[in-house]
Design a protein around this motif. Structure first.
Motif, PDB file in Angstrom:
ATOM      1  N   GLU A 293     -41.307  33.375 -17.758  1.00  0.00           N
ATOM      2  CA  GLU A 293     -42.684  33.121 -17.336  1.00  0.00           C
ATOM      3  C   GLU A 293     -43.683  33.798 -18.266  1.00  0.00           C
ATOM      4  OE1 GLU A 293     -43.816  34.622 -13.482  1.00  0.00           O
ATOM      5  OE2 GLU A 293     -45.162  32.917 -13.146  1.00  0.00           O
ATOM      6  N   ALA A 294     -43.273  34.903 -18.885  1.00  0.00           N
ATOM      7  CA  ALA A 294     -44.184  35.633 -19.770  1.00  0.00           C
ATOM      8  C   ALA A 294     -44.608  34.809 -20.974  1.00  0.00           C
ATOM      9  CB  ALA A 294     -43.532  36.932 -20.242  1.00  0.00           C
ATOM     10  N   MET A 295     -43.888  33.705 -21.256  1.00  0.00           N
ATOM     11  CA  MET A 295     -44.306  32.844 -22.369  1.00  0.00           C
ATOM     12  C   MET A 295     -45.487  31.967 -21.975  1.00  0.00           C
ATOM     13  SD  MET A 295     -42.308  33.939 -24.559  1.00  0.00           S
ATOM     14  CE  MET A 295     -43.139  32.994 -25.829  1.00  0.00           C
ATOM     15  N   PHE A 296     -45.800  31.911 -20.664  1.00  0.00           N
ATOM     16  CA  PHE A 296     -46.913  31.083 -20.193  1.00  0.00           C
ATOM     17  C   PHE A 296     -47.891  31.969 -19.419  1.00  0.00           C
ATOM     18  CE2 PHE A 296     -43.275  28.369 -20.748  1.00  0.00           C
ATOM     19  CZ  PHE A 296     -43.803  27.263 -21.394  1.00  0.00           C
ATOM     20  N   PRO A 297     -48.588  32.870 -20.124  1.00  0.00           N
ATOM     21  CA  PRO A 297     -49.439  33.822 -19.419  1.00  0.00           C
ATOM     22  C   PRO A 297     -50.654  33.134 -18.789  1.00  0.00           C
ATOM     23  CG  PRO A 297     -49.630  34.093 -21.799  1.00  0.00           C
ATOM     24  CD  PRO A 297     -48.641  33.005 -21.571  1.00  0.00           C
ATOM     25  N   THR A 298     -50.906  33.456 -17.526  1.00  0.00           N
ATOM     26  CA  THR A 298     -52.114  32.990 -16.846  1.00  0.00           C
ATOM     27  C   THR A 298     -52.741  34.203 -16.184  1.00  0.00           C
ATOM     28  OG1 THR A 298     -50.858  32.567 -14.833  1.00  0.00           O
ATOM     29  CG2 THR A 298     -51.188  30.697 -16.333  1.00  0.00           C
ATOM     30  N   GLU A 299     -53.954  34.022 -15.667  1.00  0.00           N
ATOM     31  CA  GLU A 299     -54.584  35.139 -14.950  1.00  0.00           C
ATOM     32  C   GLU A 299     -53.778  35.480 -13.710  1.00  0.00           C
ATOM     33  OE1 GLU A 299     -58.692  34.699 -14.085  1.00  0.00           O
ATOM     34  OE2 GLU A 299     -59.216  34.335 -16.191  1.00  0.00           O
ATOM     35  N   GLU A 300     -53.195  34.431 -13.121  1.00  0.00           N
ATOM     36  CA  GLU A 300     -52.473  34.625 -11.866  1.00  0.00           C
ATOM     37  C   GLU A 300     -51.231  35.502 -12.059  1.00  0.00           C
ATOM     38  OE1 GLU A 300     -50.467  31.761  -8.580  1.00  0.00           O
ATOM     39  OE2 GLU A 300     -51.977  30.865  -9.891  1.00  0.00           O
ATOM     40  N   ASN A 301     -50.421  35.171 -13.111  1.00  0.00           N
ATOM     41  CA  ASN A 301     -49.192  35.955 -13.266  1.00  0.00           C
ATOM     42  C   ASN A 301     -49.416  37.243 -14.054  1.00  0.00           C
ATOM     43  OD1 ASN A 301     -49.019  35.284 -16.039  1.00  0.00           O
ATOM     44  ND2 ASN A 301     -47.776  33.481 -15.616  1.00  0.00           N
ATOM     45  N   GLY A 302     -50.547  37.353 -14.744  1.00  0.00           N
ATOM     46  CA  GLY A 302     -50.935  38.636 -15.319  1.00  0.00           C
ATOM     47  C   GLY A 302     -50.173  39.059 -16.555  1.00  0.00           C
ATOM     48  N   TYR A 303     -49.379  38.167 -17.140  1.00  0.00           N
ATOM     49  CA  TYR A 303     -48.675  38.556 -18.361  1.00  0.00           C
ATOM     50  C   TYR A 303     -49.644  38.548 -19.536  1.00  0.00           C
ATOM     51  CZ  TYR A 303     -44.249  38.170 -15.924  1.00  0.00           C
ATOM     52  OH  TYR A 303     -43.219  38.354 -15.057  1.00  0.00           O
ATOM     53  N   PRO A 304     -49.466  39.460 -20.503  1.00  0.00           N
ATOM     54  CA  PRO A 304     -50.387  39.496 -21.635  1.00  0.00           C
ATOM     55  C   PRO A 304     -50.161  38.302 -22.565  1.00  0.00           C
ATOM     56  CG  PRO A 304     -48.609  41.059 -21.971  1.00  0.00           C
ATOM     57  CD  PRO A 304     -48.421  40.485 -20.603  1.00  0.00           C
ATOM     58  N   GLU A 305     -51.260  37.900 -23.231  1.00  0.00           N
ATOM     59  CA  GLU A 305     -51.165  36.824 -24.227  1.00  0.00           C
ATOM     60  C   GLU A 305     -50.297  37.303 -25.390  1.00  0.00           C
ATOM     61  OE1 GLU A 305     -52.588  33.777 -24.753  1.00  0.00           O
ATOM     62  OE2 GLU A 305     -53.707  33.580 -22.865  1.00  0.00           O
ATOM     63  N   LEU A 306     -49.430  36.444 -25.876  1.00  0.00           N
ATOM     64  CA  LEU A 306     -48.593  36.782 -27.030  1.00  0.00           C
ATOM     65  C   LEU A 306     -49.096  36.011 -28.238  1.00  0.00           C
ATOM     66  CD1 LEU A 306     -45.238  36.488 -25.148  1.00  0.00           C
ATOM     67  CD2 LEU A 306     -46.122  38.603 -26.109  1.00  0.00           C
ATOM     68  N   HIS A 307     -48.940  36.604 -29.407  1.00  0.00           N
ATOM     69  CA  HIS A 307     -49.471  35.953 -30.606  1.00  0.00           C
ATOM     70  C   HIS A 307     -48.474  36.039 -31.746  1.00  0.00           C
ATOM     71  CE1 HIS A 307     -53.392  35.473 -28.806  1.00  0.00           C
ATOM     72  NE2 HIS A 307     -53.312  36.722 -28.391  1.00  0.00           N
ATOM     73  N   GLY A 308     -48.629  35.107 -32.659  1.00  0.00           N
ATOM     74  CA  GLY A 308     -47.974  35.174 -33.963  1.00  0.00           C
ATOM     75  C   GLY A 308     -46.468  35.311 -33.899  1.00  0.00           C
ATOM     76  N   ALA A 309     -45.964  36.168 -34.783  1.00  0.00           N
ATOM     77  CA  ALA A 309     -44.517  36.297 -34.920  1.00  0.00           C
ATOM     78  C   ALA A 309     -43.888  36.775 -33.614  1.00  0.00           C
ATOM     79  CB  ALA A 309     -44.183  37.258 -36.050  1.00  0.00           C
ATOM     80  N   GLN A 310     -44.568  37.697 -32.910  1.00  0.00           N
ATOM     81  CA  GLN A 310     -43.985  38.241 -31.687  1.00  0.00           C
ATOM     82  C   GLN A 310     -43.770  37.138 -30.662  1.00  0.00           C
ATOM     83  OE1 GLN A 310     -42.880  41.340 -31.672  1.00  0.00           O
ATOM     84  NE2 GLN A 310     -41.892  40.753 -29.744  1.00  0.00           N
ATOM     85  N   GLU A 311     -44.737  36.207 -30.570  1.00  0.00           N
ATOM     86  CA  GLU A 311     -44.601  35.102 -29.613  1.00  0.00           C
ATOM     87  C   GLU A 311     -43.379  34.250 -29.969  1.00  0.00           C
ATOM     88  OE1 GLU A 311     -47.823  32.353 -29.623  1.00  0.00           O
ATOM     89  OE2 GLU A 311     -47.079  31.307 -27.852  1.00  0.00           O
ATOM     90  N   GLN A 312     -43.245  33.953 -31.266  1.00  0.00           N
ATOM     91  CA  GLN A 312     -42.125  33.111 -31.686  1.00  0.00           C
ATOM     92  C   GLN A 312     -40.786  33.808 -31.416  1.00  0.00           C
ATOM     93  OE1 GLN A 312     -42.600  30.036 -32.540  1.00  0.00           O
ATOM     94  NE2 GLN A 312     -44.803  30.329 -32.412  1.00  0.00           N
ATOM     95  N   ILE A 313     -40.742  35.127 -31.693  1.00  0.00           N
ATOM     96  CA  ILE A 313     -39.499  35.873 -31.480  1.00  0.00           C
ATOM     97  C   ILE A 313     -39.130  35.876 -29.998  1.00  0.00           C
ATOM     98  CG2 ILE A 313     -38.492  38.191 -31.560  1.00  0.00           C
ATOM     99  CD1 ILE A 313     -40.184  38.592 -34.149  1.00  0.00           C
ATOM    100  N   ASP A 314     -40.113  36.174 -29.151  1.00  0.00           N
ATOM    101  CA  ASP A 314     -39.828  36.232 -27.718  1.00  0.00           C
ATOM    102  C   ASP A 314     -39.424  34.870 -27.182  1.00  0.00           C
ATOM    103  OD1 ASP A 314     -40.240  38.911 -27.451  1.00  0.00           O
ATOM    104  OD2 ASP A 314     -42.390  38.716 -27.072  1.00  0.00           O
TER     105      ASP A 314
END
Lengths: 290, 363
Positions: free
Chosen positions: B229-250
């Motif tokens: 779920e952390a790959m789809f951050p929304t205000e509701e679930n509260g996960y932080p936005e991921l960017h760049g290489a870190q997003e691709q790795i995760d």
């Protein structure tokens, strides 16, 4: 614009004609009458015939399907655990029958790893009867309506959205077996995932719901009905799209393209080299010194 | 040409005692070349002119095709609305055909010219020995020896050895260190390889659409390509936005496949009895061979097959390898349901996902 105006003018001239009122009256009567015959008695008839249909379906089932699937659709196992001559059909629903029989996959011509699409053995009514009978064995997915798998009712913008979302879902869930453009591909032990080109939306929807042969199911809890519709819309858009890069060679990817290059490409080069090195025509005449 | 080959000198320094003795003349006389046969274009002026016209026509054809190439380049539209010819992209097809024919016609014309009109007479070229003359070879060796002698490397082993050492260390060492730096600093910490973004209580969601999965809605036979779920951050679930290489790795490391089968079909590994939810079982989507994403799943056999090298895993039996080059089963993600009935992870993967690496077993 002028053409339009002229046509409209001509029409209104006829509308004022002496027989126009009579014609409109007859047309109205015809429409309301045919609407009545189409709807009102049909409902009464369908309720009455549902049991007849199931009975007819059972007859057909006993004649054509029971040999493998058992007299009551309970399935016939082989002596090897986990293997069966025909799987049980209780709970597979009308959608599975409509897919398997409607595309000619069932009845199978011979047992084997793959049930290929072939000429349909039953009429539409007989397929309906078989579906009704199998659906009566246990609850299962019903045959979808056209509104379930068609994007006709959507606006142009919604259609584009549906196609692009469907493309993403397709690339995530379907390409492992059916190839990136839906051309199908090889499966273990001699089976194959069939091509999705030219397959009617209804059958794709039913295949997603019921998981024919080796295919996993994509029930409504897995892919929502809208997501299934989007996948079908994407596949439809693939058929309309021009092959901008030229011949696709069936869209099978590296295997087909490699075969083409190695056989025709390199074969052509060898042929050209042989032609270059071959002897030219010679004559027995000698040169006339001038 | 003369019929005897006694004019060919034997090579100097011939000490090949294993070869039979050289005979002065061939026992069978060299018959020489057969009389030359002329081509029609050599003897018939009409044929010659016809060949000329053919070649010129091909060159003109090449020019016409080149002009057509330019015309079709500017004529057909590409981009959002392709012009088509018979369902194919008009621009691609015409550019390919015209440029291909330009080159083909030039080539064919040149070959035709060579075969029909260029001079056509047999020639004999005598071979000469492959080696250089003995005096050149002696002079080269002498020059090399003189150079070695003058530099004194042979007499001064200390200089020679330190020179080789300096070349080896001076060029080799910096490049090794610089290559090591190609990996970003924080990734030299290999303990990260063993971890993914999965955490206790994180919901499993459908890949691409990002919707959570209600366990009760999944049917036996379903295959879901999932993501954290952390790959789809929304205000509701509260996960932080991921960017760049870190997003691709995760994203790459967190990919999962979820299947539901008859609970009786599953043979759980010891200690993994509570890792499934009523027949719903979840594995890493990343093949343990070289890390291809796999989802070619056969519902009836519970096998999942990797398209890259045909590794096959039995998902009903802790995803053990039943075929192919993969060495380890797919890592299993322990799952449970939260109070709303959605599938959640019990923890991160308990072993590193994906392909093997040296330090894997130590972690």
């Amino acid at each position: 614009m002028r053409l339009l105006n002229r046509t409209a003018g001509r029409l209104s001239r006829h509308r004022r004609g002496p027989l126009a009122g009579l014609a409109v009256l007859l047309l109205g009567l015809l429409i309301s009458g045919s609407l009545y015959t189409a709807f009102a008695p049909a409902q009464a008839q369908s309720q009455a015939s549902e049991t007849e249909k199931i009975a007819q379906g059972k007859e057909l089932f006993l004649a054509s399907c029971a040999f493998c699937h058992g007299k009551n659709g309970e399935g016939i196992p082989t002596v090897r655990p986990g293997y069966q001559i025909g799987p049980p059909l209780v709970g597979t629903g009308a959608a599975a029958v409509d897919f398997q029989v409607g595309t000619g996959r069932m009845p199978m011509a011979a047992p084997g790893q793959q049930a290929p699409r072939k000429a349909v053995a039953f009429s539409d009514d007989e397929v309906d009867a078989l579906a009704a009978y199998v659906a009566s064995l246990g609850p299962g997915p019903a045959i979808p309506n056209e509104s379930d798998y068609s994007i006709e009712g959507l606006s142009e913008e919604e259609r584009q959205e549906a196609i692009s979302r469907g493309g993403q879902i397709f690339l995530t869930n379907c390409t492992a077996c059916h190839n990136f453009n839906g051309a199908g591909g090889a499966m273990p032990r001699g089976g194959y995932a069939p091509t999705l080109h030219g397959v009617e939306g209804k059958y794709i929807y039913e295949a997603l719901l019921t998981g024919p042969q080796q295919m996993p199911t994509f029930s409504n809890g897995n892919l929502s009905p809208d997501e299934k519709r989007d996948v079908i819309a994407y596949l439809g858009s693939l058929e309309d799209a021009p092959e901008v890069a030229g011949f696709t060679l069936g869209g099978y990817g590296p295997v087909g393209e490699g075969l083409f290059v190695w056989v025709l490409g390199i074969g052509g080069l060898v042929g050209a080299a042989v032609w270059i090195a071959s002897h030219t025509t010679r004559t027995t005449k000698s040169k006339v010194e001038s | 040409m003369s019929n005897d080959n006694s004019s060919i000198e034997p090579t100097s320094g011939g000490g090949d005692s294993h070869l039979p003795e050289r005979v002065e003349a061939d026992p069978i006389a060299d018959p020489g070349l057969p009389p030359h046969k002329w081509r029609p274009t050599d003897v018939d002026p009409k044929a010659e002119r016809r060949a000329e016209r053919q070649i010129a026509a091909m060159f003109i054809g090449a020019m016409v095709m080149a002009v057509l190439f330019v015309v079709s380049y500017f004529t057909f539209s590409v981009g959002d609305s392709w012009d088509t010819i018979g369902g194919l992209g008009a621009s691609t097809v015409t550019l390919g055909v015209t440029l291909g024919l330009t080159l083909l016609l030039i080539g064919t014309a040149i070959i035709h010219l060579a075969r029909k009109l260029m001079a056509d007479a047999e020639m004999v070229e005598m071979r000469h020995p492959a080696a250089s003359p003995q005096e050149d070879r002696d002079a080269t060796v002498a020059a090399l020896n003189a150079g070695l002698d003058e530099s004194g490397i042979g007499r001064r082993p200390l200089v020679r050895n330190t020179m080789f050492g300096a070349i080896g260390v001076g060029l080799g060492l910096p490049s090794v260190v610089l290559l090591r730096d190609l990996a970003p600093g924080d990734q030299l910490d290999i303990s990260k390889l063993a971890k993914t973004i999965w955490a206790p209580g994180m919901r499993l969601v459908r890949d691409v659409v990002g919707t959570p999965i209600l366990a009760s809605e999944i049917e036996v036979g379903d295959l879901i390509n999932g993501a954290p779920e952390a790959m789809f951050p929304t205000e509701e679930n509260g996960y932080p936005e991921l960017h760049g290489a870190q997003e691709q790795i995760d994203k790459a490391k967190g990919a999962i496949i979820i299947v539901r089968m008859d609970p009786d079909d599953i043979t759980p590994l010891k200690g993994r009895e509570k890792w499934t939810v009523d027949g719903i079982i979840c594995y890493s989507k990343i093949c343990t061979h070289v890390g291809c994403p796999i989802s070619l799943y056969e519902r009836t056999t519970h096998h999942v097959l990797c398209p890259c090298h045909q590794s096959t895993f039995d998902l009903a039996d802790h995803a053990k390898v039943i075929f192919g080059p993969a060495a380890r089963p797919l890592p299993q993600l322990p799952i449970a349901v939260d109070e709303e009935g959605y599938l959640v992870a019990q923890s991160d993967f308990t072993e590193p996902i994906g392909a093997s690496y040296w330090e894997r077993e130590k972690q």
